[in-house]
Design a protein around this motif. Structure first.
Motif, PDB file in Angstrom:
ATOM      1  N   SER A 120       0.883  -1.088   0.025  1.00  0.00           N
ATOM      2  CA  SER A 120      -0.063   0.001  -0.067  1.00  0.00           C
ATOM      3  C   SER A 120       0.781   1.255  -0.031  1.00  0.00           C
ATOM      4  CB  SER A 120      -0.995  -0.058   1.244  1.00  0.00           C
ATOM      5  OG  SER A 120      -1.793  -1.217   1.189  1.00  0.00           O
ATOM      6  N   GLU A 121       1.891   1.312   0.943  1.00  0.00           N
ATOM      7  CA  GLU A 121       2.641   2.408   0.760  1.00  0.00           C
ATOM      8  C   GLU A 121       3.336   2.887  -0.203  1.00  0.00           C
ATOM      9  OE1 GLU A 121       4.941   4.272   4.765  1.00  0.00           O
ATOM     10  OE2 GLU A 121       5.843   2.604   4.051  1.00  0.00           O
ATOM     11  N   PHE A 122       4.026   1.699  -0.902  1.00  0.00           N
ATOM     12  CA  PHE A 122       4.803   1.950  -2.130  1.00  0.00           C
ATOM     13  C   PHE A 122       3.909   2.495  -3.261  1.00  0.00           C
ATOM     14  CE2 PHE A 122       8.704   0.565  -4.217  1.00  0.00           C
ATOM     15  CZ  PHE A 122       8.402   0.756  -5.636  1.00  0.00           C
ATOM     16  N   GLY A 123       2.775   1.964  -3.192  1.00  0.00           N
ATOM     17  CA  GLY A 123       1.673   2.218  -4.257  1.00  0.00           C
ATOM     18  C   GLY A 123       1.398   3.529  -4.193  1.00  0.00           C
ATOM     19  N   GLU A 124       1.175   3.970  -2.914  1.00  0.00           N
ATOM     20  CA  GLU A 124       0.488   5.388  -2.795  1.00  0.00           C
ATOM     21  C   GLU A 124       1.735   6.206  -3.256  1.00  0.00           C
ATOM     22  OE1 GLU A 124      -0.249   8.576   0.876  1.00  0.00           O
ATOM     23  OE2 GLU A 124      -0.604   6.337   1.211  1.00  0.00           O
ATOM     24  N   ARG A 125       2.931   6.084  -2.707  1.00  0.00           N
ATOM     25  CA  ARG A 125       3.922   6.938  -3.197  1.00  0.00           C
ATOM     26  C   ARG A 125       4.113   7.053  -4.792  1.00  0.00           C
ATOM     27  NH1 ARG A 125       7.411   4.425  -0.621  1.00  0.00           N
ATOM     28  NH2 ARG A 125       8.425   3.360  -2.217  1.00  0.00           N
ATOM     29  N   GLU A 126       4.158   6.024  -5.281  1.00  0.00           N
ATOM     30  CA  GLU A 126       4.063   6.155  -7.065  1.00  0.00           C
ATOM     31  C   GLU A 126       2.943   6.739  -7.567  1.00  0.00           C
ATOM     32  OE1 GLU A 126       6.951   5.602  -7.979  1.00  0.00           O
ATOM     33  OE2 GLU A 126       7.543   4.947  -5.983  1.00  0.00           O
ATOM     34  N   GLY A 132       1.343  14.050  -9.650  1.00  0.00           N
ATOM     35  CA  GLY A 132       2.163  15.255  -9.423  1.00  0.00           C
ATOM     36  C   GLY A 132       3.346  15.548 -10.438  1.00  0.00           C
ATOM     37  N   GLN A 133       3.930  14.629 -10.946  1.00  0.00           N
ATOM     38  CA  GLN A 133       5.128  14.813 -11.663  1.00  0.00           C
ATOM     39  C   GLN A 133       4.963  14.178 -13.031  1.00  0.00           C
ATOM     40  OE1 GLN A 133       7.581  13.035  -8.151  1.00  0.00           O
ATOM     41  NE2 GLN A 133       8.976  14.374  -9.092  1.00  0.00           N
ATOM     42  N   GLY A 134       4.127  13.300 -13.112  1.00  0.00           N
ATOM     43  CA  GLY A 134       4.144  12.359 -14.612  1.00  0.00           C
ATOM     44  C   GLY A 134       4.396  11.066 -14.545  1.00  0.00           C
ATOM     45  N   ALA A 135       4.116  10.401 -15.581  1.00  0.00           N
ATOM     46  CA  ALA A 135       4.308   8.819 -15.662  1.00  0.00           C
ATOM     47  C   ALA A 135       5.682   8.495 -15.557  1.00  0.00           C
ATOM     48  CB  ALA A 135       3.555   8.358 -16.864  1.00  0.00           C
ATOM     49  N   LYS A 136       6.499   9.321 -16.215  1.00  0.00           N
ATOM     50  CA  LYS A 136       7.995   9.073 -16.286  1.00  0.00           C
ATOM     51  C   LYS A 136       8.709   8.819 -14.886  1.00  0.00           C
ATOM     52  CE  LYS A 136       8.575  10.865 -20.964  1.00  0.00           C
ATOM     53  NZ  LYS A 136       9.373  11.957 -21.792  1.00  0.00           N
TER      54      LYS A 136
END
Length: 414
Positions: A120-126, A132-136
């Motif tokens: 969950s935490e990893f997924g939320e961060r990504e 906020g920054q884009g898929a790249k």
């Protein structure tokens, strides 16, 4: 049909030879049991994210855990916290079992874990990066770090376990289901399975999911928040962590010269509750009776029940009635040591299994902390402090959201 006259082979005895724990009450078996046996409360205010705007602000966190202290640096950015905890516990369990490289052929060792929510935490961060920054800017490791099977996969790769591998999802019941599936694989010819369960969803994304389920208490006093079988019960406190155990065929343990045997995983059964409003009995009693039958165990042989302890009046009543129906009024000591940690999802039942085998070793039943037993429940709940007792056989119960019921019998090995 004519009987062949052949006798079915005896089921292979499956034993626990190693344990590893990463729980709010302790990282490692020694710290965990030192806290559990004296009833030390590990529930406190959420620190992993800002929970001040949420109605529930308590959790059982594995405090002080730094993944880089336990795992290679390259693994840390690839994995969610739940996988880091699981990998650390696995290292401890294999070391505890005395398994060194080459002791067992890689294809004779497998891994089966349970996970409820994945990374969950990893997924939320990504996701924050995505919007906020884009898929790249999204990590390539997002492709698997969020997945429920990530723990099994990473444990397999890190420890060269090339035998049967799997993951089960059944909320709080999933941990027992994973151990049972591991036992089945061993009885079908495997030698060693690393098994258990972990969850770690104390982040804003995971917290929203907990609150949506409707069972989390809004009480913010750590000593009066999670109170299964108490008249003041108002819900559960979420926690993170779990346990990993090494299951082996008893004959294989002897063949490799292993000496560390905690107990036998002797019996198991699972049921599913009927739909609400059907008028049919919930399935927990049948799960208990099925596990006892599978273990060839009479109810009078059970020395303690590690209850699921939902902390919600309705489910608490169902569980108390099931225990009373099988064992009689106050017929067996009952405990819910997870009152010290919160409910750990897929990790909760494996932690109870560890507590059960450690209780066998010490002759001590850990307490259900902070609870005042309601007179509505006719069970012998161990409250206040630990109870000295000869523990040879333990029953562990687990119930998952949506109707999952699992029960397991653990038995001491002479």
């Amino acid at each position: 049909m004519q009987h062949s006259g052949r006798t079915a082979p005896a089921a292979r005895r499956v034993v626990i030879t190693g344990i590893g724990v990463a729980a709010p009450s302790g990282l490692g078996v020694a710290d965990f049991w030192a806290a559990t046996r004296i009833g030390k409360n590990a529930i406190g205010p959420v620190t992993r994210f800002d929970a001040s705007s949420y109605p529930a602000r308590l959790a059982g966190e594995v405090r002080g855990f730094e993944a880089g202290d336990h795992l290679p640096g390259r693994l840390v950015p690839q994995t969610d916290r739940v996988t880091q905890l699981a990998l650390t516990a696995t290292d401890c369990a294999l070391a505890d079992a005395g398994i060194a490289p080459g002791d067992v052929h890689p294809y004779d060792m497998g891994v089966v874990t349970a996970a409820g929510s994945g990374g969950s935490e990893f997924g939320e961060r990504e996701l924050r990066k995505l919007w906020g920054q884009g898929a790249k800017h999204v990590s390539a490791y997002q492709s698997f770090a969020w997945f429920n099977a990530a723990n099994s996969g990473q444990i397999s790769v890190r420890n060269d376990l090339r035998g049967p591998t799997g993951v089960l999802v059944g909320d709080q019941a999933g941990g027992l289901d994973a151990l049972a599936h591991a036992r089945r694989r061993i009885r079908n010819g495997g030698r060693l399975i690393v098994t258990g369960g972990f969850d770690a969803s104390i982040c804003s994304f995971g917290w929203a999911a907990h609150l949506a389920g409707g069972g989390v208490t809004a009480t913010n006093d750590p000593e009066r928040a999670y109170l299964p079988f108490d008249g003041a019960a108002s819900g559960y406190v979420p926690g993170e962590g779990g346990a990993i155990v090494v299951l082996e065929d008893e004959g294989s343990v002897r063949a490799r010269g292993g000496r560390n045997v905690y107990g036998e995983f002797a019996g198991y059964a699972a049921t599913f509750d009927p739909r609400p409003g059907s008028g049919r009995e919930p399935g927990l009693r049948r799960a208990v009776e099925g596990a006892l039958a599978d273990a060839g165990c009479h109810r009078d042989e059970v020395d303690v029940v590690f209850a699921d302890g939902a902390g919600v009046p309705g489910p608490d009543r169902v569980e108390a009635e099931a225990i009373t129906a099988v064992f009689g009024p106050r017929g067996v000591p009952v405990t819910v040591p997870k009152t010290m940690t919160g409910r750990l999802g897929a990790g909760g039942a494996p932690v109870d299994v560890v507590s059960a085998v450690l209780a066998m070793r010490e002759g001590l039943i850990p307490p259900t902390t902070n609870v005042e037993l309601s007179p509505d429940y006719d069970i012998d709940l161990v409250t206040g402090r630990s109870r000295t007792a000869s523990v040879r056989t333990a029953l562990v119960l687990a119930r998952g959201h949506g109707g999952f019921n699992s029960a397991a019998v653990l038995r001491a090995v002479d």
